[in-house]
Scaffold this motif. Structure first.
Motif, PDB file in Angstrom:
ATOM      1  N   ARG A  14       0.896  -1.196   0.151  1.00 18.35           N
ATOM      2  CA  ARG A  14      -0.030   0.156   0.119  1.00 18.35           C
ATOM      3  C   ARG A  14       1.051   1.218   0.102  1.00 18.35           C
ATOM      4  NH1 ARG A  14      -0.245   2.059   5.589  1.00 18.35           N
ATOM      5  NH2 ARG A  14       0.464   0.106   6.938  1.00 18.35           N
ATOM      6  N   PRO A  15       0.442   2.466  -0.323  1.00 17.20           N
ATOM      7  CA  PRO A  15       1.269   3.717  -0.189  1.00 17.20           C
ATOM      8  C   PRO A  15       1.529   4.219   1.056  1.00 17.20           C
ATOM      9  CG  PRO A  15      -0.953   3.986  -1.520  1.00 17.20           C
ATOM     10  CD  PRO A  15      -0.947   2.545  -0.867  1.00 17.20           C
ATOM     11  N   ILE A  16       2.906   4.254   1.403  1.00 15.90           N
ATOM     12  CA  ILE A  16       3.529   4.584   2.521  1.00 15.90           C
ATOM     13  C   ILE A  16       4.088   5.971   2.655  1.00 15.90           C
ATOM     14  CG2 ILE A  16       5.308   4.008   4.251  1.00 15.90           C
ATOM     15  CD1 ILE A  16       3.106   1.875   4.211  1.00 15.90           C
ATOM     16  N   LYS A  17       3.600   6.613   3.666  1.00 16.22           N
ATOM     17  CA  LYS A  17       4.214   8.054   4.071  1.00 16.22           C
ATOM     18  C   LYS A  17       5.414   7.795   4.899  1.00 16.22           C
ATOM     19  CE  LYS A  17       1.634  11.727   4.298  1.00 16.22           C
ATOM     20  NZ  LYS A  17       0.315  12.421   4.743  1.00 16.22           N
ATOM     21  N   LEU A  18       6.477   8.415   4.829  1.00 18.84           N
ATOM     22  CA  LEU A  18       7.540   8.604   5.867  1.00 18.84           C
ATOM     23  C   LEU A  18       8.096   9.578   5.989  1.00 18.84           C
ATOM     24  CD1 LEU A  18      10.275   5.744   6.155  1.00 18.84           C
ATOM     25  CD2 LEU A  18      10.954   8.088   5.717  1.00 18.84           C
ATOM     26  N   LEU A  19       8.283   9.950   7.289  1.00 20.09           N
ATOM     27  CA  LEU A  19       8.866  11.224   7.947  1.00 20.09           C
ATOM     28  C   LEU A  19      10.341  10.891   8.422  1.00 20.09           C
ATOM     29  CD1 LEU A  19       8.560  14.043   8.950  1.00 20.09           C
ATOM     30  CD2 LEU A  19       7.366  13.295  10.936  1.00 20.09           C
ATOM     31  N   ASN A  20      11.128  11.762   7.906  1.00 17.01           N
ATOM     32  CA  ASN A  20      12.558  11.253   8.212  1.00 17.01           C
ATOM     33  C   ASN A  20      13.058  12.752   9.076  1.00 17.01           C
ATOM     34  OD1 ASN A  20      15.320  10.706   8.535  1.00 17.01           O
ATOM     35  ND2 ASN A  20      15.680  10.822   6.364  1.00 17.01           N
ATOM     36  N   LEU A  21      13.111  12.669  10.349  1.00 19.00           N
ATOM     37  CA  LEU A  21      13.342  13.779  11.339  1.00 19.00           C
ATOM     38  C   LEU A  21      15.077  13.914  11.486  1.00 19.00           C
ATOM     39  CD1 LEU A  21      10.590  13.493  13.912  1.00 19.00           C
ATOM     40  CD2 LEU A  21      10.631  14.826  11.689  1.00 19.00           C
ATOM     41  N   PHE A  22      15.758  14.960  11.312  1.00 22.57           N
ATOM     42  CA  PHE A  22      17.113  15.138  11.637  1.00 22.57           C
ATOM     43  C   PHE A  22      17.786  14.374  10.355  1.00 22.57           C
ATOM     44  CE2 PHE A  22      15.588  15.050  15.782  1.00 22.57           C
ATOM     45  CZ  PHE A  22      15.841  16.267  16.114  1.00 22.57           C
ATOM     46  N   GLY A  23      17.172  14.390   9.196  1.00 23.45           N
ATOM     47  CA  GLY A  23      17.588  13.804   8.043  1.00 23.45           C
ATOM     48  C   GLY A  23      19.014  13.679   7.351  1.00 23.45           C
ATOM     49  N   TYR A  24      19.669  14.815   7.932  1.00 29.55           N
ATOM     50  CA  TYR A  24      21.058  14.998   7.425  1.00 29.55           C
ATOM     51  C   TYR A  24      21.140  14.999   5.756  1.00 29.55           C
ATOM     52  CZ  TYR A  24      26.246  14.771   7.826  1.00 29.55           C
ATOM     53  OH  TYR A  24      27.702  14.995   7.775  1.00 29.55           O
ATOM     54  N   THR A  25      22.140  14.233   5.367  1.00 21.07           N
ATOM     55  CA  THR A  25      22.273  14.431   3.674  1.00 21.07           C
ATOM     56  C   THR A  25      21.193  13.488   3.094  1.00 21.07           C
ATOM     57  OG1 THR A  25      24.124  13.088   3.920  1.00 21.07           O
ATOM     58  CG2 THR A  25      24.423  15.360   3.726  1.00 21.07           C
ATOM     59  N   GLY A  26      20.279  12.713   3.822  1.00 17.99           N
ATOM     60  CA  GLY A  26      19.209  12.065   3.055  1.00 17.99           C
ATOM     61  C   GLY A  26      19.247  10.723   2.536  1.00 17.99           C
TER      62      GLY A  26
END
Length: 298
Positions: free
Chosen positions: A127-139
């Motif tokens: 299914r579609p997933i929404k992800l939140l990346n906190l303090f993500g730095y260079t990704g």
């Protein structure tokens, strides 16, 4: 069925899935590493043990020397024409590394264990997933999750780090993947997301011990982590997939982190895996510990 997350026995996550990176030797407070085409010699206070080879025999392209008690310092290059940034790859993704005055190179290679876990969970979700990346730095987590099919929101206080992340997205050939690169203070952003009613299926957080937001907001892990975990719980969707948290350089046990995460995810059931992250050294039975982690899975 219990709705309290179960904390499993602690484990060690080994970042052993690299081709472009190797820990070549470590000990006496330093580590010798290969990042793609360059070899670096950096301090590491965790490396109490004896190195496989005397440090004075190590051959490095660049050596980092700290200035005082903090992480700032200078790189001494073996030759003046040595490039300051160069390309690396992981699991089909491409990115640039660069020597910084804080001894880092723009990637925390031990996190590959979490990148791979995120990709596996996202692809298996169906299914579609929404992800939140906190303090993500260079990704790198953002790239890995987007490449697996997630819609990603990447938050970091540094516009420069976000810029590197965007460049890495293009370098990886996934410029069309949905990643929102946002420069903001994490707590302010999360409070607004709660008010807006926005939710996410997966959350990754890698908070520093101390940091500052784009408007000089102050972050102190021991003071602010409980509120952040509460905000993370508030923005989880009705079908949450996972929450992953790592912590560096603090007097905090992985058990304390896991139990705090369990408190904030009460009612969701599932399991919490916790322990240490480490990098295996090439050629001998040595693991370099890097951080503690706690990861909740539905």
């Amino acid at each position: 069925m219990s709705k309290t997350p179960i904390i499993t026995d602690p484990i060690i996550l080994k970042a052993d899935d690299w081709q472009d990176y190797q820990l070549l030797d470590s000990g006496h407070g330093r580590k010798l590493e290969r990042f793609g085409s360059q070899i670096t010699d950096r301090p590491d206070p965790q490396a109490f043990w004896m190195p496989a080879n005397p440090i004075e025999t190590w051959k490095a392209d660049a050596i980092f020397s700290a200035s005082g008690d903090d992480e700032r310092g200078n790189w001494q290059k073996a030759r003046p024409n040595l490039p300051d940034d160069w390309k690396m790859g992981w699991n089909g993704l491409s990115f640039e590394v660069r020597r910084s005055p804080f001894r880092h190179l723009g990637v925390f290679q031990e996190h590959s264990v979490h990148w791979r876990h995120a990709q596996e969970k996202i692809r298996a979700a169906g299914r579609p997933i929404k992800l939140l990346n906190l303090f993500g730095y260079t990704g790198m987590m953002s790239l890995a999750a987007a490449d697996a099919g997630a819609q990603v929101t990447h938050i970091d206080a540094s516009p420069k780090s976000n810029g590197y992340g965007k460049a890495n997205q293009e370098l990886s050939g996934i410029g069309e993947k949905p990643i929102r690169w946002i420069a903001d203070d994490v707590l302010k952003f999360m409070r607004r997301e709660v008010r807006r009613g926005n939710t996410y299926d997966a959350i990754v957080l890698d908070p520093p011990k101390f940091g500052r937001g784009p408007k000089n907001e102050t972050w102190r892990l021991e003071e602010n982590l409980p509120e952040l975990l509460e905000l993370c719980r508030a923005v989880l969707s009705e079908q949450p997939l996972f929450v992953t948290s790592t912590v560096y350089a603090v007097r905090l046990s992985y058990l304390a982190l896991a139990q705090s995460l369990r408190d904030h995810l009460e009612g969701l059931g599932g399991t919490i895996t916790t322990g240490e992250m480490a990098i295996p050294e090439a050629g001998r039975d040595v693991l370099l510990p890097t951080a503690i982690f706690a990861r909740w899975d539905a």
